[in-house]
Design a protein around this motif. Structure first.
Motif, mmCIF file in Angstrom:
data_model
loop_
_atom_site.group_PDB
_atom_site.id
_atom_site.type_symbol
_atom_site.label_atom_id
_atom_site.label_comp_id
_atom_site.label_asym_id
_atom_site.label_seq_id
_atom_site.Cartn_x
_atom_site.Cartn_y
_atom_site.Cartn_z
ATOM 1 N N VAL A 161 -7.127 -17.197 66.705
ATOM 2 C CA VAL A 161 -7.852 -16.719 67.884
ATOM 3 C C VAL A 161 -7.042 -17.138 69.115
ATOM 4 O O VAL A 161 -6.670 -16.302 69.930
ATOM 5 N N PHE A 162 -6.744 -18.426 69.236
ATOM 6 C CA PHE A 162 -5.733 -18.872 70.201
ATOM 7 C C PHE A 162 -4.390 -18.359 69.663
ATOM 8 O O PHE A 162 -4.162 -18.382 68.453
ATOM 9 N N PHE A 168 -19.207 -37.215 61.240
ATOM 10 C CA PHE A 168 -18.667 -38.209 60.309
ATOM 11 C C PHE A 168 -17.137 -38.192 60.326
ATOM 12 O O PHE A 168 -16.515 -37.203 60.717
ATOM 13 N N ARG A 169 -16.554 -39.288 59.866
ATOM 14 C CA ARG A 169 -15.105 -39.345 59.728
ATOM 15 C C ARG A 169 -14.645 -38.288 58.714
ATOM 16 O O ARG A 169 -15.365 -38.013 57.752
ATOM 17 N N GLY A 170 -13.442 -37.775 58.934
ATOM 18 C CA GLY A 170 -12.906 -36.858 57.919
ATOM 19 C C GLY A 170 -12.365 -35.548 58.455
ATOM 20 O O GLY A 170 -11.957 -34.688 57.677
ATOM 21 N N GLY A 171 -12.322 -35.368 59.779
ATOM 22 C CA GLY A 171 -11.909 -34.083 60.321
ATOM 23 C C GLY A 171 -10.447 -34.010 60.720
ATOM 24 O O GLY A 171 -9.545 -34.352 59.944
ATOM 25 N N ALA A 172 -10.229 -33.603 61.971
ATOM 26 C CA ALA A 172 -8.868 -33.335 62.452
ATOM 27 C C ALA A 172 -7.941 -34.532 62.266
ATOM 28 O O ALA A 172 -6.775 -34.366 61.892
ATOM 29 N N LEU A 173 -8.452 -35.714 62.519
ATOM 30 C CA LEU A 173 -7.582 -36.895 62.389
ATOM 31 C C LEU A 173 -7.008 -36.995 60.979
ATOM 32 O O LEU A 173 -5.809 -37.269 60.805
ATOM 33 N N CYS A 174 -7.853 -36.762 59.982
ATOM 34 C CA CYS A 174 -7.402 -36.892 58.584
ATOM 35 C C CYS A 174 -6.356 -35.843 58.229
ATOM 36 O O CYS A 174 -5.621 -35.992 57.253
ATOM 37 N N ASP A 175 -6.293 -34.777 59.022
ATOM 38 C CA ASP A 175 -5.367 -33.687 58.735
ATOM 39 C C ASP A 175 -4.003 -33.917 59.382
ATOM 40 O O ASP A 175 -3.048 -33.221 59.060
ATOM 41 N N HIS A 176 -3.907 -34.876 60.294
ATOM 42 C CA HIS A 176 -2.716 -34.956 61.147
ATOM 43 C C HIS A 176 -2.089 -36.350 61.233
ATOM 44 O O HIS A 176 -2.057 -36.949 62.308
ATOM 45 N N PRO A 177 -1.555 -36.836 60.123
ATOM 46 C CA PRO A 177 -0.905 -38.156 60.169
ATOM 47 C C PRO A 177 0.504 -38.124 60.754
ATOM 48 O O PRO A 177 1.061 -39.175 61.065
ATOM 49 N N ILE A 211 -1.406 -30.377 66.953
ATOM 50 C CA ILE A 211 -2.649 -29.629 67.150
ATOM 51 C C ILE A 211 -2.564 -28.310 66.387
ATOM 52 O O ILE A 211 -1.540 -27.653 66.364
ATOM 53 N N THR A 212 -3.670 -27.968 65.775
ATOM 54 C CA THR A 212 -3.710 -26.783 64.925
ATOM 55 C C THR A 212 -5.075 -26.126 65.033
ATOM 56 O O THR A 212 -5.985 -26.653 65.685
ATOM 57 N N LEU A 213 -5.195 -25.011 64.360
ATOM 58 C CA LEU A 213 -6.525 -24.472 64.112
ATOM 59 C C LEU A 213 -7.160 -25.312 63.001
ATOM 60 O O LEU A 213 -6.498 -26.183 62.415
ATOM 61 N N SER A 214 -8.411 -25.071 62.719
ATOM 62 C CA SER A 214 -9.056 -25.840 61.654
ATOM 63 C C SER A 214 -8.920 -25.095 60.327
ATOM 64 O O SER A 214 -9.258 -23.911 60.243
ATOM 65 N N GLU A 251 -9.831 -20.432 65.413
ATOM 66 C CA GLU A 251 -9.362 -19.558 64.346
ATOM 67 C C GLU A 251 -10.451 -18.575 63.917
ATOM 68 O O GLU A 251 -11.634 -18.806 64.147
ATOM 69 N N GLU A 252 -10.018 -17.494 63.305
ATOM 70 C CA GLU A 252 -10.948 -16.650 62.549
ATOM 71 C C GLU A 252 -11.262 -17.402 61.256
ATOM 72 O O GLU A 252 -10.387 -18.073 60.692
ATOM 73 N N ARG A 253 -12.473 -17.249 60.787
ATOM 74 C CA ARG A 253 -12.893 -18.066 59.642
ATOM 75 C C ARG A 253 -12.528 -17.384 58.317
ATOM 76 O O ARG A 253 -13.392 -16.986 57.526
ATOM 77 N N LEU A 254 -11.224 -17.287 58.090
ATOM 78 C CA LEU A 254 -10.727 -16.630 56.879
ATOM 79 C C LEU A 254 -10.821 -17.583 55.689
ATOM 80 O O LEU A 254 -10.541 -18.768 55.823
#
Lengths: 266, 358
Positions: free
Chosen positions: B265-266, B187-196, B156-159, B253-256
């Motif tokens: 933020v967390f 749509f597909r393509g979010g957190a799941l795609c980032d975390h294999p 688990i991470t920030l985005s 997260e802050e949107r840097l």
């Protein structure tokens, strides 16, 4: 390890009732699990943790308690949701690992399902579970509010090891948890290292000092049920529902299907 | 061993900055050049690295530096197939970011291209080189908790989407625009795609493969994203081991536009924790702990400051050895295909609202 309970639970409960001048009209007994069901007397109100009762329908003299609801940490987590300190809640992550003797796998699922509904303030509407006998279960449930909740349960701790659990409520604004950020295990309030012993204590109730936190919760829940007779039927109904939800989890594993709750509970 | 002459492509992946240090410091590498995808990326690179040539055209970079032996594909997932083809045509070895592609036909073509050209293609899953994971692997192999019956893992991470926008664009992250489910606007393509990583780890630790998988998405934390950010995954391995995986972006997260201090933020930006329940006990591990903590600049917010391990050393060691000695990397395209299949099965399960067999 936490120090062991040193007080008799029935004595502790009687003391608590005396202190608040509560005088239940019936005979009662708090069953901490050592009383076999057949030993329960129909003339005596038996207060027992609901997860210890495998049957969904309980006779009237039995009051199935949901002791965790009396724990300060869960009450505060619930307050955080109800007061919208964290809001809106979207996802819960719960875990409960026991030694199997303190609480069997079904009991852990029962407890976590109740916490999901009670903390989330909404009923479970669907269940998907993946279970390995009496050893381990992983479940994903959805609440009517849209919250998705994972439940990790296992009975793989060595005998005598305190139950290890974790509850995290993730909201669009804020995350609430009963565990410190960046830790894996529960913290205690007192740690002792001496020539003769190593011990840790987590005391949460000055009136019941000497009881471990599970026993404190059980005594507090029993006290509430004795002081508020009107809640007993509600507890029996909640127990019935929880038993059926647990059965549904096992059915989901057997069928390998996500099961909707609607129409499946009697 | 002769240092490997290496370049980087695109520089748009979240791990890009980590490679700047790795490519510079590793005695096994000779960093020859990079190719930046756009002006902003080039400007960011030039601020960070002064002495490595930066190109904007991949072919030009390769033509100017015919001695390049290998590249890091630090690009959006949608670029990988094209870049692999280009490398195969030029005989250049590949260190690829964690998702080669979600399109399995395209994936198989990538295998053919790499194997046909006799190249090393190593997938970057750095947890294989993490000391905590190595310890866990040893303990499991030694039977410390007996045969595994259940495993839980968080990744688990920030985005990262505000700094790496392609990770929020379905076509660039997943490869195409596929609704999560009927009636779902995402749509597909979010957190799941980032975390294999956790999908890979469970295969590695159990020695088994996915038997069936079930996934469910929660409502998004970030309502302005068009991809999923919260999801949970459960199921069983072929050996009966049950699992629960959390690959969410559940840390706000802050949107840097450029990651740096104050991103969280967390308090904790990233967590990979494992719980392994065996027939004779339980093993729990925090793959990135313990850490240090502060509430200083820039926002005076309580923050977990990571004491990162350098997994990239082991990763580069393996890559260089494979290229020089002709070995096959542990996480090669064929091994990793089952992980990608499992991640695709999560999306299928979300769409069908039922488990999917693999």
């Amino acid at each position: 390890m936490d120090a062991n309970t040193t007080l008799d639970l029935n004595e502790a409960l009687a003391g608590l009732l005396r202190k608040c001048a509560a005088e239940p009209s019936e005979l009662w007994r708090l069953d901490d699990g050592r009383l076999a069901a057949r030993e329960r007397s129909p003339e005596v109100l038996t207060l027992v943790a609901g997860w210890r009762c495998p049957e969904a329908d309980l006779p009237e003299p039995v009051v199935p308690l949901l002791p965790w609801r009396s724990e300060r940490r869960f009450q505060e987590l619930r307050n955080l949701v109800q007061n919208q300190t964290v809001t809106p809640v979207l996802m819960f992550r719960f875990a409960c690992i026991t030694d199997g003797e303190t609480m069997p796998l079904e009991g852990a699922i029962y407890r976590e399902f109740d916490l999901a509904e009670w903390l989330g303030g909404a009923p479970i509407t669907s269940v998907y579970a993946s279970i390995d006998g009496s050893l381990a279960a992983n479940a994903i449930v959805r609440l009517a509010s849209g919250v998705v909740c994972s439940v990790e349960a296992a009975t793989t701790l060595p005998a005598g090891t305190p139950t290890h659990d974790r509850h995290e409520l993730i909201a669009r604004r804020g995350v609430a948890s009963d565990r410190v950020v960046d830790t894996q295990v529960p913290q205690s309030s007192v740690y002792l290292w001496s020539d003769s012993e190593t011990a840790r204590f987590t005391d949460t109730d000055a009136e019941l000092l000497g009881l471990d936190s599970d026993s404190v919760a059980l005594v507090r829940a029993a006290s509430e049920a004795l002081r508020r007779p009107q809640c007993r039927q509600e507890l029996r109904e909640e127990h019935r529902r929880l038993r059926q939800l647990v059965a549904l989890a096992y059915e989901s594993d057997r069928q390998r299907e996500r099961l909707d709750v609607a129409g499946r509970l009697s | 061993m002769k240092p490997l002459k290496i370049a980087m492509l695109s520089l748009t992946h979240g791990h890009t900055r980590k490679y700047y240090q790795t490519l510079r410091d590793s005695p096994k590498l000779d960093w020859v050049a990079v190719c930046a995808e756009n002006d902003a990326v080039e400007e960011r690179f030039r601020r960070a690295v002064k002495d490595v040539p930066c190109y904007r055209d991949e072919a030009e970079m390769f033509d100017q530096h015919p001695d390049i032996e290998a590249v890091v594909l630090a690009s959006a997932n949608s670029e990988h197939a094209r870049q692999v083809q280009m490398c195969a045509e030029r005989g250049i070895h590949i260190l690829s970011m964690k998702i080669p592609t979600f399109d399995l036909d395209e994936y198989d073509r990538m295998i053919d291209m790499v194997e046909g050209a006799g190249l090393v293609c190593q997938i970057e899953l750095e947890l294989h080189y993490n000391p905590v994971v190595k310890r866990v692997k040893q303990l499991v192999a030694s039977g410390a908790v007996g045969p595994l019956r259940s495993m839980q893992a968080t990744n688990i991470t920030l985005s990262p989407v505000w700094a790496f926008p392609w990770q929020g664009v379905p076509e660039l992250s997943y490869g195409k625009r596929v609704p999560l489910a009927d009636g779902d606007h995402r749509f597909r393509g979010g957190a799941l795609c980032d975390h294999p990583h956790v999908f890979d780890l469970i295969r590695w630790l159990t020695g088994s493969d996915f038997e069936h998988i079930y996934a469910e998405v929660a409502p998004n934390m970030r309502t302005d994203l068009e991809v999923e950010d919260l999801l949970l995954v459960t199921g069983k391995m072929a050996d009966g081991c049950t699992f629960l995986l959390d690959p969410s972006w559940s840390r706000l997260e802050e949107r840097l536009v450029e990651p740096g201090p104050g991103w969280e933020v967390f308090p904790k930006r990233m967590e990979v924790n494992l719980t392994l329940n065996g027939e004779r006990g339980t093993l729990m591990a925090d793959c990135f702990g313990p850490n240090v903590y502060h509430n200083g600049a820039p926002l005076d917010r309580y923050t977990v400051q990571y004491t990162y391990f350098d997994e990239w050393i082991g990763l580069i060691d393996e890559f260089c050895d494979c290229v020089r000695l002709g070995h096959t990397p542990q996480i090669n395209l064929r091994w990793h295909r089952r992980t990608i299949e499992a991640m695709n099965a999560c999306y299928e399960s979300i769409a069908r609202r039922q488990p999917v067999s693999l």
